[in-house]
Design a protein around this motif. Structure first.
Motif, PDB file in Angstrom:
ATOM      1  N   LEU A  48       0.826  -1.206   0.000  1.00 52.66           N
ATOM      2  CA  LEU A  48       0.000   0.000   0.000  1.00 52.66           C
ATOM      3  C   LEU A  48       0.863   1.260   0.000  1.00 52.66           C
ATOM      4  N   GLN A  49       1.961   1.253   0.729  1.00 55.17           N
ATOM      5  CA  GLN A  49       2.870   2.411   0.716  1.00 55.17           C
ATOM      6  C   GLN A  49       3.421   2.643  -0.686  1.00 55.17           C
ATOM      7  N   ALA A  50       3.852   1.575  -1.330  1.00 53.52           N
ATOM      8  CA  ALA A  50       4.394   1.708  -2.688  1.00 53.52           C
ATOM      9  C   ALA A  50       3.315   2.213  -3.642  1.00 53.52           C
ATOM     10  N   TRP A  51       2.111   1.663  -3.532  1.00 55.64           N
ATOM     11  CA  TRP A  51       1.024   2.087  -4.399  1.00 55.64           C
ATOM     12  C   TRP A  51       0.641   3.541  -4.137  1.00 55.64           C
ATOM     13  N   LEU A  52       0.609   3.957  -2.863  1.00 57.20           N
ATOM     14  CA  LEU A  52       0.280   5.341  -2.534  1.00 57.20           C
ATOM     15  C   LEU A  52       1.280   6.311  -3.151  1.00 57.20           C
ATOM     16  N   LEU A  73      -8.807   0.388  -8.445  1.00 62.73           N
ATOM     17  CA  LEU A  73      -8.883   0.991  -7.121  1.00 62.73           C
ATOM     18  C   LEU A  73      -9.575   0.076  -6.112  1.00 62.73           C
ATOM     19  N   SER A  74     -10.540  -0.700  -6.546  1.00 60.76           N
ATOM     20  CA  SER A  74     -11.251  -1.588  -5.608  1.00 60.76           C
ATOM     21  C   SER A  74     -10.287  -2.588  -4.955  1.00 60.76           C
ATOM     22  N   HIS A  75      -9.282  -3.035  -5.707  1.00 61.36           N
ATOM     23  CA  HIS A  75      -8.267  -3.930  -5.139  1.00 61.36           C
ATOM     24  C   HIS A  75      -7.535  -3.222  -3.996  1.00 61.36           C
ATOM     25  N   TRP A  76      -7.184  -1.970  -4.203  1.00 61.25           N
ATOM     26  CA  TRP A  76      -6.432  -1.220  -3.196  1.00 61.25           C
ATOM     27  C   TRP A  76      -7.315  -0.840  -2.010  1.00 61.25           C
ATOM     28  N   MET A  77      -8.597  -0.666  -2.279  1.00 64.06           N
ATOM     29  CA  MET A  77      -9.526  -0.423  -1.176  1.00 64.06           C
ATOM     30  C   MET A  77      -9.581  -1.654  -0.275  1.00 64.06           C
ATOM     31  N   GLN A  78      -9.563  -2.847  -0.879  1.00 63.58           N
ATOM     32  CA  GLN A  78      -9.558  -4.081  -0.098  1.00 63.58           C
ATOM     33  C   GLN A  78      -8.248  -4.235   0.673  1.00 63.58           C
ATOM     34  N   ASP A  82      -7.869  -4.617   4.634  1.00 64.03           N
ATOM     35  CA  ASP A  82      -7.101  -5.723   5.227  1.00 64.03           C
ATOM     36  C   ASP A  82      -6.009  -5.206   6.153  1.00 64.03           C
ATOM     37  N   MET A  83      -5.309  -4.141   5.719  1.00 58.98           N
ATOM     38  CA  MET A  83      -4.251  -3.548   6.539  1.00 58.98           C
ATOM     39  C   MET A  83      -4.827  -3.063   7.868  1.00 58.98           C
ATOM     40  N   ASN A  84      -5.954  -2.357   7.801  1.00 55.90           N
ATOM     41  CA  ASN A  84      -6.563  -1.839   9.029  1.00 55.90           C
ATOM     42  C   ASN A  84      -7.071  -2.952   9.938  1.00 55.90           C
ATOM     43  N   ASP A  85      -7.673  -3.982   9.357  1.00 53.15           N
ATOM     44  CA  ASP A  85      -8.151  -5.107  10.168  1.00 53.15           C
ATOM     45  C   ASP A  85      -6.987  -5.776  10.905  1.00 53.15           C
ATOM     46  N   ALA A  86      -5.927  -6.066  10.172  1.00 54.38           N
ATOM     47  CA  ALA A  86      -4.763  -6.718  10.791  1.00 54.38           C
ATOM     48  C   ALA A  86      -4.105  -5.788  11.810  1.00 54.38           C
ATOM     49  N   GLY A  87      -3.947  -4.519  11.449  1.00 51.75           N
ATOM     50  CA  GLY A  87      -3.326  -3.548  12.355  1.00 51.75           C
ATOM     51  C   GLY A  87      -4.114  -3.380  13.641  1.00 51.75           C
ATOM     52  N   TRP A 113      -4.120   7.929   2.710  1.00 49.79           N
ATOM     53  CA  TRP A 113      -5.186   7.273   1.958  1.00 49.79           C
ATOM     54  C   TRP A 113      -6.383   8.222   1.788  1.00 49.79           C
ATOM     55  N   ARG A 114      -6.824   8.828   2.896  1.00 45.12           N
ATOM     56  CA  ARG A 114      -7.976   9.734   2.832  1.00 45.12           C
ATOM     57  C   ARG A 114      -7.710  10.901   1.898  1.00 45.12           C
ATOM     58  N   GLU A 115      -6.525  11.485   2.026  1.00 46.41           N
ATOM     59  CA  GLU A 115      -6.156  12.624   1.181  1.00 46.41           C
ATOM     60  C   GLU A 115      -6.199  12.235  -0.295  1.00 46.41           C
ATOM     61  N   LEU A 116      -5.627  11.111  -0.633  1.00 48.21           N
ATOM     62  CA  LEU A 116      -5.629  10.635  -2.019  1.00 48.21           C
ATOM     63  C   LEU A 116      -7.055  10.307  -2.466  1.00 48.21           C
ATOM     64  N   PHE A 117      -7.794   9.640  -1.612  1.00 43.28           N
ATOM     65  CA  PHE A 117      -9.148   9.216  -1.962  1.00 43.28           C
ATOM     66  C   PHE A 117     -10.020  10.430  -2.303  1.00 43.28           C
ATOM     67  N   VAL A 118      -9.893  11.493  -1.511  1.00 42.54           N
ATOM     68  CA  VAL A 118     -10.673  12.708  -1.767  1.00 42.54           C
ATOM     69  C   VAL A 118     -10.302  13.300  -3.131  1.00 42.54           C
ATOM     70  N   LYS A 119      -9.022  13.324  -3.445  1.00 50.45           N
ATOM     71  CA  LYS A 119      -8.582  13.882  -4.732  1.00 50.45           C
ATOM     72  C   LYS A 119      -9.042  13.017  -5.893  1.00 50.45           C
ATOM     73  N   VAL A 120      -8.967  11.725  -5.741  1.00 49.35           N
ATOM     74  CA  VAL A 120      -9.377  10.822  -6.805  1.00 49.35           C
ATOM     75  C   VAL A 120     -10.886  10.888  -6.977  1.00 49.35           C
ATOM     76  N   LYS A 121     -11.611  10.925  -5.878  1.00 45.90           N
ATOM     77  CA  LYS A 121     -13.070  11.009  -5.946  1.00 45.90           C
ATOM     78  C   LYS A 121     -13.484  12.324  -6.593  1.00 45.90           C
ATOM     79  N   HIS A 122     -12.792  13.387  -6.247  1.00 48.67           N
ATOM     80  CA  HIS A 122     -13.085  14.714  -6.785  1.00 48.67           C
ATOM     81  C   HIS A 122     -12.886  14.730  -8.306  1.00 48.67           C
ATOM     82  N   VAL A 123     -11.885  14.024  -8.766  1.00 51.88           N
ATOM     83  CA  VAL A 123     -11.610  13.962 -10.202  1.00 51.88           C
ATOM     84  C   VAL A 123     -12.631  13.085 -10.906  1.00 51.88           C
ATOM     85  N   GLY A 124     -13.347  12.259 -10.156  1.00 50.10           N
ATOM     86  CA  GLY A 124     -14.413  11.460 -10.724  1.00 50.10           C
ATOM     87  C   GLY A 124     -13.980  10.090 -11.182  1.00 50.10           C
TER      88      GLY A 124
END
Length: 126
Positions: A48-52, A73-78, A82-87, A113-124
């Motif tokens: 996830l760090q590399a992908w971010l 993106l759905s793969h990375w959302m999963q 998973d990262m949060n569940d394990a963490g 993640w949130r910062e990127l997600f907002v930008k990606v969502k904003h771009v549509g």
């Protein structure tokens, strides 16, 4: 009388052995679960760090390039879930200093993640 005492002693020893065996199985199961979560956490954090990093640099690319990059993106959302569940599991089961470090790492990654997600969502793109 002596035979009765020996029989009681053997019965008590057998009962203690069963209880100890049950405890050992329980501890082993918990350790296996902790190990599994460490492996999952370590793998998802690294990927996830590399992908971010790649995703953050893609925000400056053309619309077609962004659309292409974020199509899975759905793969990375999963992976993020998973990262949060394990963490979170590890935070609850590890000692305080390890839990503190995990919380800090999760806060940083979730912030990115949130910062990127907002930008990606904003771009549509999602």
């Amino acid at each position: 009388e002596e035979a009765e005492g020996v029989s009681k002693l053997l019965c008590d020893a057998s009962s203690q052995w069963r209880n100890l065996a049950l405890e050992v199985r329980s501890v082993r199961s918990m350790l296996e679960e902790v190990l599994s979560n460490w492996e999952k956490y370590g793998g998802t954090v690294a990927s996830l760090q590399a992908w971010l990093e790649d995703a953050e640099s893609m925000l400056n690319q053309s619309e077609g390039g962004k659309r292409d990059f974020f199509r899975n993106l759905s793969h990375w959302m999963q992976q993020h879930t998973d990262m949060n569940d394990a963490g979170n599991f590890l935070i609850e089961t590890c000692d305080e200093s390890v839990s503190r470090d995990l919380k800090q790492q999760l806060l940083l990654l979730n912030g990115r993640w949130r910062e990127l997600f907002v930008k990606v969502k904003h771009v549509g793109h999602i």
